[in-house]
Write a protein that holds these residues in place. Structure first.
Motif, PDB file in Angstrom:
ATOM      1  N   HIS A   1     -18.926 -13.416  -4.544  1.00 50.26           N
ATOM      2  CA  HIS A   1     -17.429 -13.655  -4.403  1.00 50.26           C
ATOM      3  C   HIS A   1     -16.498 -12.723  -4.678  1.00 50.26           C
ATOM      4  N   LEU A   2     -15.557 -12.697  -4.128  1.00 51.07           N
ATOM      5  CA  LEU A   2     -14.352 -11.959  -4.378  1.00 51.07           C
ATOM      6  C   LEU A   2     -13.220 -12.752  -4.910  1.00 51.07           C
ATOM      7  N   VAL A   3     -12.598 -12.357  -6.042  1.00 51.03           N
ATOM      8  CA  VAL A   3     -11.558 -13.278  -6.981  1.00 51.03           C
ATOM      9  C   VAL A   3     -10.507 -12.193  -7.071  1.00 51.03           C
ATOM     10  N   THR A   4      -9.300 -12.714  -6.641  1.00 48.16           N
ATOM     11  CA  THR A   4      -8.052 -11.666  -7.038  1.00 48.16           C
ATOM     12  C   THR A   4      -7.052 -12.587  -8.001  1.00 48.16           C
ATOM     13  N   ALA A   5      -6.888 -11.896  -9.195  1.00 52.60           N
ATOM     14  CA  ALA A   5      -5.913 -12.810  -9.881  1.00 52.60           C
ATOM     15  C   ALA A   5      -4.654 -11.914 -10.228  1.00 52.60           C
ATOM     16  N   VAL A   6      -3.483 -12.599 -10.385  1.00 57.03           N
ATOM     17  CA  VAL A   6      -2.292 -12.007 -10.771  1.00 57.03           C
ATOM     18  C   VAL A   6      -1.890 -12.405 -12.024  1.00 57.03           C
ATOM     19  N   ASN A   7      -1.810 -11.536 -13.212  1.00 55.92           N
ATOM     20  CA  ASN A   7      -1.615 -12.063 -14.521  1.00 55.92           C
ATOM     21  C   ASN A   7      -2.403 -13.095 -14.935  1.00 55.92           C
ATOM     22  N   GLY A   8      -3.561 -12.994 -14.320  1.00 55.39           N
ATOM     23  CA  GLY A   8      -4.642 -13.913 -15.026  1.00 55.39           C
ATOM     24  C   GLY A   8      -4.888 -15.348 -14.154  1.00 55.39           C
ATOM     25  N   ILE A   9      -3.964 -15.461 -13.124  1.00 51.85           N
ATOM     26  CA  ILE A   9      -3.824 -16.728 -12.208  1.00 51.85           C
ATOM     27  C   ILE A   9      -4.402 -16.400 -11.203  1.00 51.85           C
ATOM     28  N   GLU A  10      -5.431 -16.990 -10.731  1.00 54.32           N
ATOM     29  CA  GLU A  10      -6.460 -16.864  -9.658  1.00 54.32           C
ATOM     30  C   GLU A  10      -5.550 -17.194  -8.307  1.00 54.32           C
ATOM     31  N   LYS A  11      -5.412 -16.130  -7.381  1.00 54.11           N
ATOM     32  CA  LYS A  11      -4.802 -16.150  -6.067  1.00 54.11           C
ATOM     33  C   LYS A  11      -5.618 -16.104  -4.838  1.00 54.11           C
TER      34      LYS A  11
ATOM     35  N   GLY B   1     -18.870   9.550   2.206  1.00 54.96           N
ATOM     36  CA  GLY B   1     -17.723   9.453   1.652  1.00 54.96           C
ATOM     37  C   GLY B   1     -16.717   8.506   2.135  1.00 54.96           C
ATOM     38  N   ASP B   2     -16.591   8.530   3.555  1.00 52.91           N
ATOM     39  CA  ASP B   2     -15.828   7.753   4.218  1.00 52.91           C
ATOM     40  C   ASP B   2     -15.784   6.095   4.017  1.00 52.91           C
ATOM     41  N   VAL B   3     -14.698   5.569   4.201  1.00 51.01           N
ATOM     42  CA  VAL B   3     -14.432   4.085   3.443  1.00 51.01           C
ATOM     43  C   VAL B   3     -13.863   3.373   4.388  1.00 51.01           C
ATOM     44  N   ILE B   4     -14.503   2.049   4.632  1.00 55.11           N
ATOM     45  CA  ILE B   4     -13.984   1.073   5.291  1.00 55.11           C
ATOM     46  C   ILE B   4     -13.667  -0.091   4.411  1.00 55.11           C
ATOM     47  N   LEU B   5     -12.179  -0.651   4.610  1.00 52.93           N
ATOM     48  CA  LEU B   5     -11.728  -1.517   3.828  1.00 52.93           C
ATOM     49  C   LEU B   5     -12.087  -3.029   4.963  1.00 52.93           C
ATOM     50  N   THR B   6     -12.780  -4.055   4.488  1.00 53.33           N
ATOM     51  CA  THR B   6     -13.244  -4.908   5.155  1.00 53.33           C
ATOM     52  C   THR B   6     -12.276  -6.237   5.509  1.00 53.33           C
ATOM     53  N   GLY B   7     -11.056  -6.056   4.990  1.00 63.45           N
ATOM     54  CA  GLY B   7      -9.877  -7.037   5.091  1.00 63.45           C
ATOM     55  C   GLY B   7      -9.938  -8.077   3.708  1.00 63.45           C
ATOM     56  N   THR B   8      -8.868  -8.846   3.773  1.00 57.15           N
ATOM     57  CA  THR B   8      -8.757  -9.665   2.605  1.00 57.15           C
ATOM     58  C   THR B   8      -8.777 -11.143   2.985  1.00 57.15           C
ATOM     59  N   PRO B   9      -9.278 -11.870   2.006  1.00 55.95           N
ATOM     60  CA  PRO B   9      -9.460 -13.361   2.549  1.00 55.95           C
ATOM     61  C   PRO B   9      -7.923 -13.980   1.974  1.00 55.95           C
ATOM     62  N   GLY B  10      -7.986 -15.425   2.325  1.00 54.65           N
ATOM     63  CA  GLY B  10      -6.673 -16.167   2.088  1.00 54.65           C
ATOM     64  C   GLY B  10      -6.103 -15.828   0.503  1.00 54.65           C
ATOM     65  N   GLY B  11      -4.786 -16.346   0.536  1.00 51.92           N
ATOM     66  CA  GLY B  11      -4.143 -16.188  -0.812  1.00 51.92           C
ATOM     67  C   GLY B  11      -3.393 -15.454  -1.099  1.00 51.92           C
ATOM     68  N   VAL B  12      -3.074 -14.216   0.095  1.00 51.50           N
ATOM     69  CA  VAL B  12      -1.906 -13.446  -0.312  1.00 51.50           C
ATOM     70  C   VAL B  12      -0.720 -13.620  -0.408  1.00 51.50           C
ATOM     71  N   GLY B  13       0.345 -13.338  -1.247  1.00 50.61           N
ATOM     72  CA  GLY B  13       1.715 -13.640  -1.653  1.00 50.61           C
ATOM     73  C   GLY B  13       2.626 -14.109  -0.380  1.00 50.61           C
ATOM     74  N   HIS B  14       2.397 -13.157   0.517  1.00 46.23           N
ATOM     75  CA  HIS B  14       3.308 -13.236   1.679  1.00 46.23           C
ATOM     76  C   HIS B  14       3.114 -14.573   2.215  1.00 46.23           C
ATOM     77  N   ALA B  15       1.847 -15.227   2.259  1.00 42.87           N
ATOM     78  CA  ALA B  15       1.733 -16.736   2.844  1.00 42.87           C
ATOM     79  C   ALA B  15       1.662 -17.787   1.988  1.00 42.87           C
ATOM     80  N   ARG B  16       2.286 -17.562   0.798  1.00 47.10           N
ATOM     81  CA  ARG B  16       2.484 -18.552  -0.215  1.00 47.10           C
ATOM     82  C   ARG B  16       3.927 -19.198   0.218  1.00 47.10           C
TER      83      ARG B  16
END
Ligand code: MG
Length: 275
Positions: A190-200, A228-243
Motif C-alpha cells: 500500500h501507499l500511504v501519504t501523511a502530512v504532519n502525521g495525519i493520513e491523507k 535510470g529513466d523514471v516513470i511516476l505512475t500517478g497518485t491515488p485519491g486524497g490530494v489537498g486540492h480535492a478536499r
C-alpha cells in the motif's frame, strides 16, 4: 536489494542498504550509473566502506534521469475526485531532473504559488534499454521501484489545459529514498501519504488503471526508455486540492509518503524567499 544515492565526500555515490548499514559503492556516482553499466550483481556483492543507514544524506535515487515521464490520472478514486472521466489512455507529462529532490531535503514553497499540493506516487525505475516493448519485455525492463512526491502548484497547473508549468517546478519532486528491486515489494503493498502525521492518501499500489509494465510498454512505443529513466505512475485519491475545504502545503509541513517494501520518503516544506 535496496540501493540509494547518497551525498558523501562532497559528491554522490550509490550505496546498498542492508538494514541498519549502507555499503558505499565507490565505483558508481548514483543508482543510475549502476543501472547504466548493468551493475546490479556487482552492487549485490560489493564490500567496503559502510555507513549507518540512519545518518545518510539522500540525493534523488537517480540524480539525472534521461527521462522523467509522469502519469496524470491513474488511480480510479483520484480520477473521480478530480471530476474527470476514466481515461482510455494514460495522461502523460514530463519533468526534468532540476525538479528532483532527495529524501529528507526541504521542499521550497515558491512565492509565486498559493496552492502547493502533495501527490504520493509509486515510481518505476528502468533497468534496460527498451523500444516498443512487449508486455513481457516491459516487465523485464523494470529494475525496481521507488517513491515520488509529485508536488504540484495547482494554480499554475490549471492555468492552461496542459499541466506542465504546475508540475515541472524546480526542486519540487522528492524521489527516493531507495530503489527496491521488484522482489522487495509485497503483493499487498500500500501507499500511504501523511502530512504532519495525519493520513491523507491510502491505496493498494496495484489499483492502477495502467500498471507499471503496461506503462513501460506504452511509453516505449513512443520513445526509447533507457536505464535510470523514471516513470511516476500517478497518485491515488486524497490530494489537498480535492478536499473540502481545500488543503495546501504551508511552511513547516512534513509530507511522508510510505510504500511497503520500499520505505518512507519524508520532506519538510519551507517557504522560499522571493529573490
Ligand atoms: Mg502526479
Amino acid at each position: 536489494m535496496k540501493l540509494a544515492t547518497i551525498r558523501v565526500d562532497g559528491s554522490t555515490r550509490a550505496a546498498r542498504i542492508d538494514g541498519e548499514l549502507a555499503t558505499v559503492l565507490e565505483d558508481f556516482a548514483d543508482v543510475g550509473a549502476v543501472l547504466a553499466s548493468d551493475g546490479l550483481s556487482r552492487a549485490a556483492e560489493a564490500t567496503g566502506r559502510t555507513l549507518p543507514a540512519a545518518d545518510l544524506d539522500f540525493a534523488p535515487v537517480v540524480v539525472n534521469p534521461g527521462k522523467i515521464v509522469c502519469v496524470g490520472l491513474n488511480y480510479r478514486a483520484h480520477i473521480l475526485e478530480m471530476g474527470r472521466p476514466l481515461p482510455d489512455f494514460p495522461v502523460l507529462f514530463a519533468k526534468f531532473s532540476d525538479s528532483l529532490l532527495g529524501a529528507g531535503d526541504d521542499i521550497p514553497l515558491p512565492p509565486e504559488s498559493e496552492s502547493i499540493d502533495w501527490e504520493g506516487e509509486l515510481a518505476v525505475v528502468i533497468g534496460s534499454t527498451v523500444r516498443r516493448a512487449s508486455a513481457e519485455h516491459a516487465a523485464e525492463a523494470i529494475a525496481g521501484y521507488t517513491i515520488a512526491n509529485d508536488v504540484s502548484m495547482r494554480d499554475w497547473q490549471f492555468r492552461t489545459r496542459e499541466w506542465l508549468q504546475g508540475k515541472m517546478w524546480e526542486a519540487s519532486t522528492p524521489l527516493g529514498p531507495v530503489l527496491a528491486t521488484p522482489d522487495e515489494i509485497p503483493a499487498d503493498a500500500h501507499l500511504v501519504t501523511a502530512v504532519n502525521g495525519i493520513e491523507k492518501q491510502r491505496s493498494d499500489v496495484h489499483d492502477l488503471v495502467h500498471d507499471p509494465a503496461g506503462l513501460v510498454a506504452y511509453v516505449s512505443t513512443i520513445t526509447t526508455l533507457r536505464p535510470g529513466d523514471v516513470i511516476l505512475t500517478g497518485t491515488p485519491g486524497g490530494v489537498g486540492h480535492a478536499r473540502d475545504p481545500r488543503e495546501y502545503l504551508a511552511e513547516g509541513d512534513v509530507v511522508a509518503v510510505s510504500i511497503d517494501g520500499i520505505g518512507t520518503l519524508s520532506n519538510r516544506a519551507v517557504a522560499e524567499d522571493r529573490p
